[in-house]
Design a protein around this motif. Structure first.
Motif, mmCIF file in Angstrom:
data_model
loop_
_atom_site.group_PDB
_atom_site.id
_atom_site.type_symbol
_atom_site.label_atom_id
_atom_site.label_comp_id
_atom_site.label_asym_id
_atom_site.label_seq_id
_atom_site.Cartn_x
_atom_site.Cartn_y
_atom_site.Cartn_z
ATOM 1 N N SER A 184 -22.533 -20.440 41.249
ATOM 2 C CA SER A 184 -22.160 -21.126 40.009
ATOM 3 C C SER A 184 -20.704 -21.578 40.056
ATOM 4 O O SER A 184 -20.372 -22.686 39.617
ATOM 5 N N VAL A 185 -19.845 -20.733 40.606
ATOM 6 C CA VAL A 185 -18.421 -21.075 40.716
ATOM 7 C C VAL A 185 -18.221 -22.241 41.678
ATOM 8 O O VAL A 185 -17.439 -23.159 41.403
ATOM 9 N N ARG A 186 -18.937 -22.226 42.801
ATOM 10 C CA ARG A 186 -18.793 -23.292 43.786
ATOM 11 C C ARG A 186 -19.205 -24.644 43.204
ATOM 12 O O ARG A 186 -18.518 -25.658 43.382
ATOM 13 N N ILE A 187 -20.318 -24.663 42.491
ATOM 14 C CA ILE A 187 -20.797 -25.906 41.874
ATOM 15 C C ILE A 187 -19.820 -26.383 40.802
ATOM 16 O O ILE A 187 -19.471 -27.568 40.729
ATOM 17 N N TYR A 188 -19.376 -25.448 39.974
ATOM 18 C CA TYR A 188 -18.451 -25.783 38.888
ATOM 19 C C TYR A 188 -17.151 -26.352 39.445
ATOM 20 O O TYR A 188 -16.665 -27.398 38.986
ATOM 21 N N ASP A 189 -16.587 -25.667 40.437
ATOM 22 C CA ASP A 189 -15.324 -26.114 41.032
ATOM 23 C C ASP A 189 -15.457 -27.508 41.636
ATOM 24 O O ASP A 189 -14.582 -28.367 41.462
ATOM 25 N N LEU A 190 -16.543 -27.729 42.352
ATOM 26 C CA LEU A 190 -16.750 -29.010 43.032
ATOM 27 C C LEU A 190 -16.801 -30.166 42.036
ATOM 28 O O LEU A 190 -16.134 -31.197 42.215
ATOM 29 N N ILE A 191 -17.564 -29.977 40.974
ATOM 30 C CA ILE A 191 -17.741 -31.052 39.991
ATOM 31 C C ILE A 191 -16.472 -31.274 39.173
ATOM 32 O O ILE A 191 -16.001 -32.404 39.008
ATOM 33 N N ARG A 241 -8.045 -25.911 31.507
ATOM 34 C CA ARG A 241 -7.838 -24.459 31.426
ATOM 35 C C ARG A 241 -8.641 -23.861 30.271
ATOM 36 O O ARG A 241 -9.250 -22.799 30.418
ATOM 37 N N VAL A 242 -8.635 -24.550 29.139
ATOM 38 C CA VAL A 242 -9.417 -24.080 27.988
ATOM 39 C C VAL A 242 -10.902 -24.034 28.338
ATOM 40 O O VAL A 242 -11.611 -23.080 27.994
ATOM 41 N N LEU A 243 -11.370 -25.055 29.048
ATOM 42 C CA LEU A 243 -12.781 -25.113 29.430
ATOM 43 C C LEU A 243 -13.145 -23.967 30.369
ATOM 44 O O LEU A 243 -14.178 -23.310 30.190
ATOM 45 N N CYS A 244 -12.299 -23.724 31.368
ATOM 46 C CA CYS A 244 -12.556 -22.616 32.302
ATOM 47 C C CYS A 244 -12.609 -21.282 31.563
ATOM 48 O O CYS A 244 -13.491 -20.454 31.808
ATOM 49 N N ASP A 245 -11.660 -21.082 30.663
ATOM 50 C CA ASP A 245 -11.610 -19.826 29.906
ATOM 51 C C ASP A 245 -12.836 -19.665 29.013
ATOM 52 O O ASP A 245 -13.303 -18.543 28.782
ATOM 53 N N SER A 246 -13.356 -20.782 28.511
ATOM 54 C CA SER A 246 -14.514 -20.724 27.616
ATOM 55 C C SER A 246 -15.812 -20.506 28.384
ATOM 56 O O SER A 246 -16.624 -19.651 28.023
ATOM 57 N N VAL A 247 -16.009 -21.276 29.445
ATOM 58 C CA VAL A 247 -17.253 -21.188 30.216
ATOM 59 C C VAL A 247 -17.381 -19.830 30.899
ATOM 60 O O VAL A 247 -18.461 -19.242 30.953
ATOM 61 N N PHE A 248 -16.264 -19.319 31.399
ATOM 62 C CA PHE A 248 -16.288 -18.036 32.114
ATOM 63 C C PHE A 248 -15.562 -16.950 31.317
ATOM 64 O O PHE A 248 -14.822 -16.144 31.872
ATOM 65 N N SER A 249 -15.793 -16.946 30.019
ATOM 66 C CA SER A 249 -15.136 -15.960 29.154
ATOM 67 C C SER A 249 -15.565 -14.532 29.470
ATOM 68 O O SER A 249 -14.867 -13.578 29.124
ATOM 69 N N SER A 250 -16.693 -14.380 30.142
ATOM 70 C CA SER A 250 -17.164 -13.037 30.500
ATOM 71 C C SER A 250 -16.415 -12.462 31.694
ATOM 72 O O SER A 250 -16.521 -11.269 31.985
ATOM 73 N N SER A 251 -15.650 -13.308 32.383
ATOM 74 C CA SER A 251 -14.900 -12.847 33.556
ATOM 75 C C SER A 251 -13.585 -13.608 33.663
ATOM 76 O O SER A 251 -13.558 -14.760 34.098
ATOM 77 N N ALA A 252 -12.500 -12.952 33.273
ATOM 78 C CA ALA A 252 -11.178 -13.581 33.348
ATOM 79 C C ALA A 252 -10.810 -13.913 34.791
ATOM 80 O O ALA A 252 -10.137 -14.914 35.057
ATOM 81 N N MET A 256 -21.269 -27.608 21.625
ATOM 82 C CA MET A 256 -22.629 -27.258 22.045
ATOM 83 C C MET A 256 -22.756 -27.311 23.564
ATOM 84 O O MET A 256 -23.366 -26.450 24.183
ATOM 85 N N VAL A 257 -22.156 -28.339 24.182
ATOM 86 C CA VAL A 257 -22.221 -28.477 25.633
ATOM 87 C C VAL A 257 -21.529 -27.303 26.308
ATOM 88 O O VAL A 257 -22.035 -26.742 27.285
ATOM 89 N N VAL A 258 -20.353 -26.920 25.791
ATOM 90 C CA VAL A 258 -19.605 -25.798 26.361
ATOM 91 C C VAL A 258 -20.409 -24.507 26.227
ATOM 92 O O VAL A 258 -20.464 -23.691 27.157
ATOM 93 N N ALA A 259 -21.048 -24.335 25.083
ATOM 94 C CA ALA A 259 -21.869 -23.139 24.867
ATOM 95 C C ALA A 259 -23.030 -23.088 25.857
ATOM 96 O O ALA A 259 -23.377 -22.017 26.376
ATOM 97 N N ASP A 260 -23.615 -24.243 26.134
ATOM 98 C CA ASP A 260 -24.715 -24.309 27.104
ATOM 99 C C ASP A 260 -24.220 -23.964 28.510
ATOM 100 O O ASP A 260 -24.887 -23.234 29.255
ATOM 101 N N LEU A 261 -23.062 -24.508 28.865
ATOM 102 C CA LEU A 261 -22.488 -24.204 30.176
ATOM 103 C C LEU A 261 -22.206 -22.710 30.311
ATOM 104 O O LEU A 261 -22.471 -22.107 31.353
ATOM 105 N N LYS A 262 -21.674 -22.135 29.255
ATOM 106 C CA LYS A 262 -21.376 -20.700 29.265
ATOM 107 C C LYS A 262 -22.652 -19.880 29.435
ATOM 108 O O LYS A 262 -22.684 -18.910 30.206
ATOM 109 N N SER A 263 -23.708 -20.265 28.744
ATOM 110 C CA SER A 263 -24.977 -19.535 28.841
ATOM 111 C C SER A 263 -25.540 -19.593 30.253
ATOM 112 O O SER A 263 -26.013 -18.584 30.794
ATOM 113 N N ILE A 264 -25.469 -20.780 30.860
ATOM 114 C CA ILE A 264 -25.976 -20.939 32.229
ATOM 115 C C ILE A 264 -25.131 -20.130 33.204
ATOM 116 O O ILE A 264 -25.655 -19.449 34.096
#
Length: 222
Positions: A22-29, A82-93, A1-9
Motif C-alpha cells: 500500500s505504501v509503495r503504490i501510494y508513494d508512486l502515485i 503532509r496533511v494527506l499523508c497524516d490523514s490516510v495513514f493516521s493509524s501509523s505515524a 469522503m475520498v480521504v476517508a475511503d483512502l484511509k479505510s483501504i
C-alpha cells in the motif's frame, strides 16, 4: 469522503499484512502528482551552468515563475501533501512520515535549489539583476516558518539545508555588488537602494545571532 475511503483501504491493507504494498503504490502515485504539479508551475531542475548560459530575459521569466510557484508549492502543495499523508495513514505515524519524506524530498530540494544556482552564476553581478536575488531571498525568508513546520522531520533536513544554502549563497554573491543609487522607482514605493541596505543589515544581524547561538559564553550569567 475520498480521504476517508483512502484511509479505510490503507488500514485494511496494513491490517492484512500488505502495508508495504500500500505504501509503495501510494508513494508512486503521489510523488508523480507532486512532480507534475511543480512542472506545471514552471519549476524544473537546473544546474548553475545551465542558468549561466541562459539569456537574461529567459532567466528573469524563470525567476518570476519561481517566485509565483514557491508560494503555491509550500502553502498548498507540500502542506496539503503532509496533511494527506497524516490523514490516510493516521493509524501509523511512522508510515505517514516515511510516505511524506519519500514523496516530497526530491521535489522540495529541486524547488529550493534554484535560487542557489542563480546565485552561483555570474548573472547576479550587476545592480539591476541583483534585485532579483533580493526577491528570491525574501521569498524564502517569508516562507521559512512554513518550511520549517512542513519539513520538520529529521529525514527532511536536506530540504531545509538547501533552503538555507540558497539564502546564504544569495547573500554572499550580492555582498560586493554596488547598486545604482540614481535609479528611483517609477511608481513610487520603497527605493531599491533602501531595500538593499535593509537586506544587508538583516543578513549581518542573522549572522550575529548565529554566532551568539554557537558561543554560549557570550550570554552566561556571571
Amino acid at each position: 469522503m475520498v480521504v476517508a475511503d483512502l484511509k479505510s483501504i490503507a488500514d485494511c491493507m496494513i491490517g492484512s499484512g500488505y502495508g508495504k504494498e500500500s505504501v509503495r503504490i501510494y508513494d508512486l502515485i503521489r510523488k508523480s502528482i507532486i512532480d507534475e504539479s511543480l512542472y506545471n508551475l514552471g519549476v524544473e531542475k537546473l544546474t548553475a551552468s545551465q542558468v549561466q548560459k541562459m539569456e537574461w530575459d529567459v532567466l528573469e521569466a524563470k525567476i518570476r515563475s519561481w517566485l509565483h510557484a514557491v508560494k503555491i508549492a509550500v502553502k498548498n502543495l507540500f502542506y496539503g501533501e503532509r496533511v494527506l499523508c497524516d490523514s490516510v495513514f493516521s493509524s501509523s505515524a511512522k508510515i505517514a512520515k516515511s510516505c511524506f519524506v519519500e514523496i516530497s524530498r526530491d521535489a522540495a530540494i529541486t524547488l529550493f535549489g534554484f535560487p542557489e544556482n542563480f546565485a552561483k552564476s555570474k548573472k547576479i553581478l550587476s545592480p539591476e539583476k541583483m534585485f532579483r536575488a533580493l526577491d528570491l531571498y525574501e521569498a524564502i525568508s517569508d516562507l521559512w516558518p512554513e518550511i520549517e513546520m512542513i519539513f520538520s522531520y529529521d529525514s527532511l533536513s536536506a530540504v531545509k539545508s538547501q533552503a538555507v544554502a540558497s539564502v546564504v549563497k544569495l547573500g554572499e554573491s550580492t555582498g560586493s555588488v554596488q547598486p545604482d543609487s540614481s535609479k528611483t522607482p517609477s511608481t513610487g514605493g520603497v527605493h531599491p537602494l533602501t531595500r538593499y541596505v535593509i537586506w544587508i543589515c538583516s543578513m549581518k544581524f542573522c549572522w550575529i545571532l548565529f554566532l551568539l547561538g554557537k558561543n554560549t559564553n557570550l550570554y552566561k550569567i556571571k
